[in-house]
Design a protein around this motif. Structure first.
Motif, PDB file in Angstrom:
ATOM      1  N   VAL A 167       0.851  -1.188   0.000  1.00  0.00           N
ATOM      2  CA  VAL A 167       0.000   0.000   0.000  1.00  0.00           C
ATOM      3  C   VAL A 167       0.884   1.236   0.000  1.00  0.00           C
ATOM      4  N   GLU A 170      -3.089   5.938  -1.099  1.00  0.00           N
ATOM      5  CA  GLU A 170      -4.419   5.457  -1.494  1.00  0.00           C
ATOM      6  C   GLU A 170      -4.359   4.348  -2.531  1.00  0.00           C
ATOM      7  N   VAL A 172      -2.851   0.524  -4.092  1.00  0.00           N
ATOM      8  CA  VAL A 172      -2.419  -0.814  -3.695  1.00  0.00           C
ATOM      9  C   VAL A 172      -1.798  -1.498  -4.902  1.00  0.00           C
ATOM     10  N   VAL A 186      -5.974  -0.295   2.500  1.00  0.00           N
ATOM     11  CA  VAL A 186      -5.640   1.133   2.565  1.00  0.00           C
ATOM     12  C   VAL A 186      -5.943   1.685   3.951  1.00  0.00           C
TER      13      VAL A 186
END
Length: 242
Positions: A167, A170, A172, A186
């Motif tokens: 992560v 915001e 991934v 997140v």
């Protein structure tokens, strides 16, 4: 300038430095805790309302904290080898002092660092399996019951990770087919107060559950898309600084 701060044996640091440099971020310097604390000149000042440092490394590179536009912080330890002719107590004292100096210097660049230092870890807070599991549950990730013990060091490991993702704020990267868990991942990074977090998930025949997390992720999991995101972030810092 931009810094990659990592331990000498960390291959991810040099991978990130080369990737960011290839994307046009320059100058990008790789610096280790050994470079900082075993420098030929180090001036670290802590005053009532401000702190800063200026350093000249053994290889001749010199910079101040105010020269650093952005930093990728992957520092795990302060470099303290056993001291010749010193008692164990004196060695522990030296380790405590150098660790405090390392943390204080990292705090000087914390506002522009990806993964800010914590009293519980130089590149972010280190947590036990039980602590991570509790935080993951709060973030909305499915977790398995974990046995606990009152004996230090006897906490059993969690299930092995079958899916690993990283992560960054915001976004991934990696992880495979776990799209429905991305918002919770997140959220876990936010609750952990960590910009970059590696999360391991365990899939069995019935479900996917949280396995582990670390503030020292293998960024290579994210590959070029993660490097692109890091480059965009650091470039944005340069724009704001100017």
């Amino acid at each position: 300038m931009w810094l990659i701060l990592c331990d000498p044996t960390d291959p991810v640091g040099d991978w990130a430095r080369k990737g960011l440099r290839d994307r046009g971020l320059t100058p990008v310097e790789l610096v280790t805790p050994d470079d900082l604390l075993y420098s030929t000149q180090l001036d670290h000042r802590v005053e009532r309302s401000v702190a800063g440092f200026r350093v000249r490394l053994a290889d001749g590179r010199a910079f101040a904290d105010s020269d650093i536009t952005g930093a990728l912080n992957r520092v795990v330890r302060a470099p303290v080898a056993p001291l010749a002719l010193a008692s164990e107590a004196d060695t522990l004292y030296a380790k405590s002092e150098l660790s405090a100096l390392m943390l204080s210097m990292l705090m000087c660049i914390a506002p522009v660092a990806v993964n800010q230092p914590s009293p519980r870890g130089f590149c972010g807070a280190w947590r036990s399996v039980a602590e991570w599991t509790l935080l993951a549950a709060r973030a909305g990730l499915p977790v398995q019951p974990r046995p606990m013990s009152s004996h230090a060091g006897s906490e059993p490991p969690g299930p092995a990770a079958t899916h690993t993702l990283v992560v960054f704020r915001e976004s991934v990267f990696g992880g495979g087919d776990v799209q429905d868990l991305i918002p919770a991942c997140v959220q876990l990074a936010k609750l952990a107060g960590t910009d970059l977090l590696e999360i391991g998930l365990h899939r069995d025949s019935r479900s996917v559950t949280f396995a582990r997390a670390t503030p020292l992720p293998d960024l290579r999991i994210g590959g070029d898309p993660l490097l692109d995101q890091l480059h965009s972030h650091f470039s944005g810092l340069a724009v704001r600084a100017s």
